[in-house]
Design an enzyme around this catalytic site. Sequence first.
Site, mmCIF file in Angstrom:
data_model
loop_
_atom_site.group_PDB
_atom_site.id
_atom_site.type_symbol
_atom_site.label_atom_id
_atom_site.label_comp_id
_atom_site.label_asym_id
_atom_site.label_seq_id
_atom_site.Cartn_x
_atom_site.Cartn_y
_atom_site.Cartn_z
ATOM 1 N N CYS A 2 0.845 -1.184 0.000
ATOM 2 C CA CYS A 2 0.000 0.000 0.000
ATOM 3 C C CYS A 2 0.888 1.245 0.000
ATOM 4 O O CYS A 2 1.899 1.296 0.684
ATOM 5 C CB CYS A 2 -0.958 0.080 1.178
ATOM 6 N N ARG A 27 4.139 -0.278 -4.703
ATOM 7 C CA ARG A 27 3.859 -0.765 -3.354
ATOM 8 C C ARG A 27 2.524 -1.511 -3.268
ATOM 9 O O ARG A 27 2.203 -2.086 -2.229
ATOM 10 C CB ARG A 27 3.827 0.411 -2.371
ATOM 11 N N TRP A 74 -2.842 -2.708 -1.739
ATOM 12 C CA TRP A 74 -2.548 -4.145 -1.868
ATOM 13 C C TRP A 74 -3.493 -4.797 -0.872
ATOM 14 O O TRP A 74 -3.329 -4.633 0.343
ATOM 15 C CB TRP A 74 -1.079 -4.422 -1.537
ATOM 16 N N ASN A 100 -2.292 1.983 5.577
ATOM 17 C CA ASN A 100 -1.424 0.880 5.166
ATOM 18 C C ASN A 100 -1.152 0.063 6.423
ATOM 19 O O ASN A 100 -0.681 0.612 7.415
ATOM 20 C CB ASN A 100 -0.118 1.469 4.587
ATOM 21 N N GLY A 101 -1.464 -1.239 6.390
ATOM 22 C CA GLY A 101 -1.238 -2.072 7.571
ATOM 23 C C GLY A 101 -2.457 -2.939 7.838
ATOM 24 O O GLY A 101 -3.335 -3.090 6.974
ATOM 25 N N GLU A 489 17.518 -18.135 -6.510
ATOM 26 C CA GLU A 489 17.149 -16.786 -6.952
ATOM 27 C C GLU A 489 16.633 -16.813 -8.395
ATOM 28 O O GLU A 489 15.653 -16.150 -8.726
ATOM 29 C CB GLU A 489 18.368 -15.858 -6.815
ATOM 30 N N LYS A 493 12.993 -15.541 -9.497
ATOM 31 C CA LYS A 493 12.791 -14.481 -10.505
ATOM 32 C C LYS A 493 11.825 -14.961 -11.580
ATOM 33 O O LYS A 493 10.911 -14.247 -11.969
ATOM 34 C CB LYS A 493 14.113 -14.093 -11.183
ATOM 35 N N GLU A 496 8.171 -15.293 -10.191
ATOM 36 C CA GLU A 496 7.416 -14.106 -9.781
ATOM 37 C C GLU A 496 7.052 -13.187 -10.927
ATOM 38 O O GLU A 496 6.031 -12.528 -10.864
ATOM 39 C CB GLU A 496 8.122 -13.352 -8.640
ATOM 40 N N HIS A 512 17.517 -36.986 -5.823
ATOM 41 C CA HIS A 512 16.739 -37.408 -4.644
ATOM 42 C C HIS A 512 15.269 -37.010 -4.766
ATOM 43 O O HIS A 512 14.575 -36.924 -3.763
ATOM 44 C CB HIS A 512 17.345 -36.794 -3.372
ATOM 45 N N LYS A 611 5.993 -4.387 -3.736
ATOM 46 C CA LYS A 611 7.318 -4.152 -3.162
ATOM 47 C C LYS A 611 7.155 -3.822 -1.686
ATOM 48 O O LYS A 611 6.188 -3.183 -1.298
ATOM 49 C CB LYS A 611 7.928 -2.956 -3.898
HETATM 50 C C1 F6R Z 1 12.012 -10.975 -4.944
HETATM 51 C C2 F6R Z 1 11.858 -9.920 -3.968
HETATM 52 C C3 F6R Z 1 11.423 -10.286 -2.596
HETATM 53 C C4 F6R Z 1 12.207 -9.467 -1.563
HETATM 54 C C5 F6R Z 1 11.674 -9.752 -0.157
HETATM 55 C C6 F6R Z 1 12.447 -9.014 0.901
HETATM 56 O O1 F6R Z 1 12.399 -10.476 -6.176
HETATM 57 O O2 F6R Z 1 12.052 -8.777 -4.260
HETATM 58 O O3 F6R Z 1 11.561 -11.653 -2.366
HETATM 59 O O4 F6R Z 1 13.547 -9.806 -1.657
HETATM 60 O O5 F6R Z 1 10.327 -9.372 -0.087
HETATM 61 O O6 F6R Z 1 12.391 -7.636 0.688
HETATM 62 P P1 F6R Z 1 13.388 -6.652 1.422
HETATM 63 O O7 F6R Z 1 14.754 -6.919 0.863
HETATM 64 O O8 F6R Z 1 12.898 -5.285 1.112
HETATM 65 O O9 F6R Z 1 13.323 -6.994 2.872
#
Ligand code: F6R
Length: 616
Positions: A2, A27, A74, A100-101, A489, A493, A496, A512, A611
């Site tokens: 949010c 966000r 969000w 937000n929360g 990773e 990527k 997501e 395994h 994010k």
């Molecule tokens: C994946 C991604 C998330 C963040 C995770 C932690 O591409 O961006 O998995 O890495 O939400 O976020 P931060 O680093 O902001 O704590």
Amino acid sequence: MCGIVGYVGKQKAASILLEGLKRLEYRGYDSAGVATWQSGGFQIAKKVGRVDSLMRQTEAAKLGGTSGIGHTRWATHGGVTDTNSHPHLSSDGKIVLIHNGVIENYAAIKKFLLTKNFRFQSETDTEVLGNLIAYHYAKEPTAPDANRFLEAVRKTLRHVEGTYGIAVMCADQPDEIVAARKGSPLILGVGDGENMLASDVSAIISRTQSVVYLKDGEIVLLSAAGFSITTLESDDVTAVIDKVTWEVADAELGDYTHFMEKEIFEQPAALENTMRGRFSEDGSTSNFGGLNTPASDFREIDRIHFLACGSAWHACLVAEHLIERYARVPVEVDYASEFRYRNAPLGRHTLFFTVSQSGETIDTLAGLREAKRKGYKVLAINNVVGSTIAREADGGVYQHVGPEIGVASTKAFTSQLLLGAMLALHIGRMRDMSFADGTAFVQALKQTPDLVRETLKLAPQLKDIAKRYAHHQDFLFLGRLSLFPVALEGALKLKEISYIHAEGYPAAEMKHGPIALVSEDCPSVIFAPPGEMFNKVVSSMQEIKARKGKIIAIVTKSCQLPEGLADEIVCLPDCHEAVLPILATVPVQLLSYYMAVALGRDVDKPRNLAKSVTVE
Ligand code: F6R
């Protein structure tokens, strides 16, 4: 999660709020809305979808007035509907609010408010908050010199359990906004004849670079002329005004199509910024100004415990490998969300590190607080300056990679990998690493930005591979030692941003269980760098080939794979072992980016994500 923005000044609020919301959209992007005060009433426009559709499908851009609040959502409580979108108006029409929360005791408060004849339109926890403020505003007498609106918010927040970043307006004081935070980020932008609020700096940077990072438990009252900060307990707070160091252009796309693409290609410069000024004068180690930890402490510790989530957790796994190898300190890496509840037995000389790009991830923050509560020193690696984790840690290191806007982490991740390597060197040199080995390590790390530049030249090859493989539904990512976390990773990527199912494993673990997935339809991306593991990884490839699995091999120039074993060979520059995870990340970033583009996905705003995860 949010985005919140607020404006009070002399300009038309709606355009400023909508511009801020566009910048905050990463966000949360389920819905967006704004409220302004115009001609004696609140004007509200809100809509499911992006800020663009809010502007196209409603009168949002035409709203008048010089004060207002805006929100990108969000969804937590209540589905993605116009009615559940913020802002929410109290049922008596006095209070309008964005949030937000999560309000955990919203059900009990709602039950109470229903007995007081308040009505509810939405399924959200937020509406409960607005009505409770309206209840206190209508009911509670205040001292003659007190601000009644501010006191109503303060009283309400004393009854609330959960997390919030809120901005509130009152019909009787429409030229003021009251805002408060607990567990959700909120900053105040101090302008010339105007003041703003936002979840993060990107929303207000075009109007002011002077900001106050609000703390949990603080309430701010702002008008065009000024602001005052107090606490929930009514104590005065002296504001510290900080200067933001980055520019508007840093948060804009420029010539790129997506922020993710921009941020992948920015990595050489980002890594230069991460390492700038952090190597010692004698060139044999790395130094960090803000660690607040003397060499004697580093010699005393017998364990390092990392807490992080998502990509940052993967970066910690690489750091674990490098610190154990070069500094010979045992390392534990925990998901912050699990550490918080599993009550792990901890040693006496453990040093904690939290790693978080945003510095606001609620699970990581809670992990930090739990470790501190138990009396441990906690250091932090963060990108966002002034973030909650950065402020609450006992010391730390900033990544200095500029704003990361793409929801999928790229440049922040490789910068965390670099800092992990620099930490291994730093601690290693305080323990058993020789001057000569330290010097060689520094020389290797300094080459990283140029090696990443060279690796980025693989982009056309990866674009071509991506187009040919994007129709597959499943992928395996396999790597060993420090490249196992890079395999994780790579899988993350791809999942997501392209919604393709992918799993990361240590290459030898494949037999395994995961080998059951291998077929013509499930390609494997395998890291096969030179060294002691090379022949073993080649054996894993043979096992895949024997089952008709396609192989995209990521090797370095000095590796010679058996003829015909891999279907695609992506060749990285040769480099030091500590640099390899960084270089190996670049092709998997590019592969997922180009696959997502080939599939027409919304790369910067993948479905269901946002994010900065500020809810548990
Ligand atoms: C994946 C991604 C998330 C963040 C995770 C932690 O591409 O961006 O998995 O890495 O939400 O976020 P931060 O680093 O902001 O704590």
